[in-house]
Design a protein around this motif. Structure first.
Motif, short mmCIF file in Angstrom:
data_model
loop_
_atom_site.label_atom_id
_atom_site.label_comp_id
_atom_site.label_asym_id
_atom_site.label_seq_id
_atom_site.Cartn_x
_atom_site.Cartn_y
_atom_site.Cartn_z
N PRO A 194 0.82 -1.23 0.00
CA PRO A 194 0.00 0.00 0.00
C PRO A 194 0.84 1.27 0.00
O PRO A 194 0.50 2.25 -0.67
CB PRO A 194 -0.83 -0.13 1.29
N TYR A 195 1.95 1.23 0.73
CA TYR A 195 2.83 2.41 0.76
C TYR A 195 3.44 2.66 -0.62
O TYR A 195 3.53 3.81 -1.08
CB TYR A 195 3.92 2.18 1.80
N GLY A 196 3.86 1.60 -1.31
CA GLY A 196 4.41 1.75 -2.65
C GLY A 196 3.38 2.28 -3.63
O GLY A 196 3.69 3.11 -4.50
N ARG A 197 2.14 1.83 -3.49
CA ARG A 197 1.08 2.34 -4.37
C ARG A 197 0.85 3.84 -4.14
O ARG A 197 0.67 4.61 -5.09
CB ARG A 197 -0.23 1.57 -4.13
N VAL A 198 0.86 4.25 -2.88
CA VAL A 198 0.67 5.66 -2.57
C VAL A 198 1.80 6.50 -3.18
O VAL A 198 1.56 7.56 -3.78
CB VAL A 198 0.58 5.87 -1.04
N LEU A 199 3.04 6.04 -3.02
CA LEU A 199 4.17 6.79 -3.56
C LEU A 199 4.09 6.89 -5.08
O LEU A 199 4.36 7.96 -5.66
CB LEU A 199 5.48 6.13 -3.15
N ARG A 200 3.72 5.80 -5.73
CA ARG A 200 3.65 5.84 -7.19
C ARG A 200 2.50 6.74 -7.65
O ARG A 200 2.65 7.50 -8.62
CB ARG A 200 3.47 4.43 -7.75
N LEU A 201 1.36 6.68 -6.98
CA LEU A 201 0.23 7.55 -7.35
C LEU A 201 0.59 9.00 -7.11
O LEU A 201 0.27 9.88 -7.94
CB LEU A 201 -1.00 7.15 -6.55
N LEU A 202 1.26 9.28 -5.99
CA LEU A 202 1.65 10.66 -5.69
C LEU A 202 2.62 11.19 -6.73
O LEU A 202 2.51 12.34 -7.18
CB LEU A 202 2.27 10.72 -4.30
N ALA A 203 3.59 10.34 -7.13
CA ALA A 203 4.55 10.77 -8.15
C ALA A 203 3.84 11.08 -9.46
O ALA A 203 4.16 12.05 -10.16
CB ALA A 203 5.61 9.69 -8.34
N GLY A 204 2.85 10.26 -9.83
CA GLY A 204 2.12 10.50 -11.06
C GLY A 204 1.33 11.80 -11.01
O GLY A 204 1.31 12.58 -11.97
N ARG A 215 -6.29 1.13 -4.50
CA ARG A 215 -7.11 0.58 -3.41
C ARG A 215 -6.69 1.20 -2.10
O ARG A 215 -5.49 1.28 -1.79
CB ARG A 215 -6.95 -0.94 -3.35
N ALA A 216 -7.64 1.61 -1.30
CA ALA A 216 -7.35 2.23 -0.01
C ALA A 216 -7.22 1.14 1.04
O ALA A 216 -8.17 0.79 1.74
CB ALA A 216 -8.45 3.22 0.37
N THR A 217 -6.04 0.55 1.12
CA THR A 217 -5.78 -0.53 2.07
C THR A 217 -4.53 -0.19 2.87
O THR A 217 -3.86 0.82 2.63
CB THR A 217 -5.58 -1.86 1.33
N GLY A 218 -4.21 -1.04 3.82
CA GLY A 218 -3.00 -0.88 4.61
C GLY A 218 -3.29 -0.26 5.96
O GLY A 218 -4.43 -0.13 6.40
N VAL A 219 -2.21 0.12 6.64
CA VAL A 219 -2.34 0.75 7.96
C VAL A 219 -3.04 2.08 7.83
O VAL A 219 -3.18 2.64 6.73
CB VAL A 219 -0.95 0.91 8.60
N SER A 220 -3.47 2.63 8.95
CA SER A 220 -4.39 3.77 8.91
C SER A 220 -3.81 4.97 8.18
O SER A 220 -4.49 5.59 7.35
CB SER A 220 -4.76 4.16 10.34
N GLY A 221 -2.55 5.33 8.45
CA GLY A 221 -1.96 6.49 7.80
C GLY A 221 -1.85 6.33 6.29
O GLY A 221 -2.17 7.25 5.53
N ARG A 223 -3.65 4.31 4.47
CA ARG A 223 -5.01 4.24 3.93
C ARG A 223 -5.60 5.64 3.78
O ARG A 223 -6.25 5.95 2.76
CB ARG A 223 -5.88 3.38 4.83
N ARG A 224 -5.39 6.51 4.75
CA ARG A 224 -5.92 7.88 4.65
C ARG A 224 -5.26 8.64 3.49
O ARG A 224 -5.93 9.40 2.78
CB ARG A 224 -5.69 8.62 5.96
N ALA A 225 -3.96 8.42 3.30
CA ALA A 225 -3.29 9.08 2.18
C ALA A 225 -3.85 8.59 0.85
O ALA A 225 -4.03 9.38 -0.09
CB ALA A 225 -1.78 8.81 2.25
N ALA A 226 -4.12 7.28 0.76
CA ALA A 226 -4.68 6.73 -0.47
C ALA A 226 -6.06 7.32 -0.74
O ALA A 226 -6.38 7.67 -1.89
CB ALA A 226 -4.75 5.20 -0.37
#
Length: 665
Positions: A194-204, A215-221, A223-226
């Motif tokens: 989930p952290y890698g997905r967030v970083l890749r989406l943010l970079a895009g 997908r908004a999954t993973g630990v709370s922080g 997930r909120r970023a996603a």
């Protein structure tokens, strides 16, 4: 916030998990041991006493029947031979004595037994292990003329308890490794991926690409970023959809974010950990025969002209041929059909081959199906490598190689242990059927986990000139020196000693399959535990060459020093020493080969093929010469080649690098 500072490294987390789970397993084994001793006191000990009493009763009845026929007690002949046969037949008896009158011993046989470890340590009484003794009267009419004394063997009891403890201990290690892999998969699914997905989406989105959500999954922080990033893309998509068509066309390429939001889709993110559990289970399934395959093949029906040594080596030889034959094409097949399809397609025929080996009754069938396993083992492992390369989740080749070696050899360790324990307790077919079930499970895990884009077929690409072509030419000599001096001797030693000579030699000494598995597993256990150390050495000042040369020299010295292997401790040192040396070699060697080859796929394919061909040639030569040659000479030759090869490669690499430094830029 960077990934390196926000999240724990997988290697560090793996070490912590191993420490925690080891403590848990030690506690579980200790509690199981106490429960076993309690069960022994309640059930096992009385049963052994009853069995000893029964043996004494049968012996007494046979002698009493002879006396009832009128034969005088003193005239009984062949008593020592008779009671000697009884002791040889029943391991739970240590001494039988026939006494006439009060103390006149007319026959006595005692089994030659050294004091057991628990007896020497004084723990035998604590554990409830003691000798049981029964006396049976000998009568002529109503007159007592003698007695028969039967003494049970404490060594027999301790041996049975030791077997139980050893089986529980090695199964606990298997559970430990499987638990670590499961924990890493859970950590990857809840944190890293989930952290890698967030970083890749943010970079895009920072680059103006709002075409994807995650997908908004993973630990709370995380997930909120996603959720927040998804809302940005979805909000822009709604606004773009609300614009009139003419206005959207007038924007053109000047509003890349609006244009990309019109193509909103769900990101399919791939990560190295997607293949972790599937590869581990598949390696466990394919190596379920590691501790007994030569014995299984040697005992199968075979032509009269074929010797037992060649029969034992035939499945291993065909397996190596199959792996070598498919290795050059495995990457192309995985890229064409997709890594996910290639792996799943490999799991089903592998399971069929293992089940067919279980019901095979001839050497030809065993050899054929082992070759089928080799073909699909090569395809499955290469598919996992292709998935990892396309996922792009590893930054260093040595880290990727270390992870692959850890999973494959961890699986091989678990397979050898499970195969030996299950095969020894329930028969070899039961172990093979278990392997078939695990292969199917691995296929199911891969079908579910390898859903990212890295698992799909790769789009055809036009050939691109290699920018590192001079590096390939400049390091070609060092690359082939690594292949010939280190890679081939390492593979040959594994095939000849670990897969062939060690199981046959231990079986010839009378060790059961479970004990053979416990000894062979030390090789894979050392490879699993020393792998992270090798990766750490590869990051040092000397680079990847230091652990490679050190491992080759260490394995060579071990083989030369313990080549005679006169006792079991020498065998243990030899097996574990080879495992340590080869663990220092394998993961850094792959990274070093990539560096020397300039990432040339053709040279890397040649390296894999050379490894298999060298192992096959060494195994064939060993099987042909074993009938008239001492195995110690074979081990001595392997040790000399490994030691000389490591030193030779170090010299060639040093000269090659000196030449590169002196070359004009």
């Amino acid at each position: 916030m960077s990934a390196s500072t926000a999240l724990p490294e997988p290697g560090l987390l793996r070490a912590r998990l191993i420490a925690i789970l080891t403590a848990i397993m030690v506690a579980v084994v200790a509690m199981f041991g106490m429960a076993t001793l309690a069960a022994f006191d309640r059930a096992i000990a009385p049963e052994l006493e009853n069995r000893t009493r029964l043996i004494g009763s049968i012996l007494s009845s046979e002698i009493q029947r002879t006396l009832d026929l009128g034969v005088p007690f003193r005239a009984l002949g062949g008593l020592e031979a008779y009671i000697g046969e009884t002791i040889n037949e029943f391991d739970e008896i240590s001494r039988i004595t026939i006494v006439q009158g009060g103390d006149n011993v007319i026959a006595e046989i005692t089994r030659d037994e050294a004091p057991t470890l628990l007896q020497r340590s004084g723990l035998a009484d604590v554990a409830g292990i003691r000798s049981v003794q029964f006396a049976f009267p000998v009568l002529i009419g109503n007159e007592l003329v003698g007695r028969i004394e039967v003494v049970g063997s404490p060594q027999f009891v301790e041996t049975r308890l030791r077997d139980v403890f050893m089986d529980v201990s090695v199964l606990a290690v298997v559970a430990l490794l499987l638990g670590v892999e499961l924990a890493l998969v859970v950590a990857a699914a809840s944190v890293w991926k989930p952290y890698g997905r967030v970083l890749r989406l943010l970079a895009g989105q920072m680059a103006g690409d709002f075409s994807q959500t995650i997908r908004a999954t993973g630990v709370s922080g995380v997930r909120r970023a996603a959720v927040r990033l998804n809302e940005q893309a979805e909000d822009l998509a709604r606004r773009a959809q609300a614009l009139p068509p003419a206005l959207r066309q007038s924007l053109g390429d000047g509003a890349a974010g609006v244009a990309s939001a019109m193509r909103l889709q769900r990101m399919r993110y791939s990560d190295f950990n997607d293949v972790r559990l599937a590869l581990f289970l598949f390696a466990t399934a394919t190596e379920i025969t590691a501790s007994f395959l030569p014995i299984y093949a040697r005992d199968a029906a075979r032509p009269a002209w074929l010797s037992g040594e060649l029969s034992a080596a035939a499945p291993l030889g065909v397996y190596l041929i199959a792996v070598a034959a498919l290795s050059p094409f495995g990457g192309a097949l995985s890229r064409r059909f997709g890594a996910r399809r290639a792996f799943v397609a490999s799991a089903v025929p592998t399971a069929v081959a293992l089940a067919s080996m279980a019901i095979a009754d001839s050497l030809v069938a065993v050899t054929l199906w082992r070759g089928v396993i080799g073909i699909f083992y090569a395809l499955a492992t290469i598919a996992c490598q292709e998935y990892t390369i396309r996922a792009g989740s590893t930054r260093e080749a040595s880290q990727s190689s270390s992870a692959f070696v850890g999973m494959i050899f961890g699986g091989a360790f678990c397979g050898s242990v499970l195969g030996g324990v299950i095969g020894g307790r329930f028969g070899f077919p039961a172990a093979l059927f278990l392997g078939a079930l695990m292969a199917l499970t691995a296929g199911g895990v891969a079908y579910s986990a390898m859903r990212g884009r890295a698992g799909e077929p790769a789009a055809p690409q036009s050939p691109v000139p290699q920018p590192d072509a001079p590096a390939v030419r400049g390091n070609g000599l060092a690359f082939w020196s690594l292949t010939l001096c280190v890679s081939i001797p390492t593979s040959a030693t594994t095939a000849i000693f670990i897969w062939y000579l060690a199981p046959l030699g231990l079986a010839a000494r009378g060790y059961p399959p479970a004990d053979v598995a416990r000894i062979i597993m030390l090789y894979y256990l050392a490879s699993t535990l020393i792998g992270p150390l090798a990766n750490g050495l590869a990051k040092g000042r000397g680079g990847t060459a230091v652990p490679v040369v050190t491992g080759a020299a260490f394995a060579g010295v071990i083989l030369l020093y313990f080549r005679s292997a006169s006792d079991i401790w020498a065998v243990l040192a030899l097996v574990s020493g080879c495992g340590i040396g080869h663990a220092l070699i394998r993961a850094p060697m792959t990274a070093l080969a990539v560096e020397l080859a300039g990432k040339s796929r053709r040279m890397m394919s040649a390296l894999r093929f050379s490894e298999r061909a060298g192992a096959l040639a060494g195994l064939s030569a060993s099987a042909l010469l074993l009938g008239g040659s001492d195995p110690s000479s074979t081990l001595g030759l392997l040790g000399g080649v490994s030691l000389a090869g490591g030193l030779g490669f170090a010299i060639v690499l040093g000269l090659s690098r000196d030449r590169d430094r002196g070359a004009p830029v």
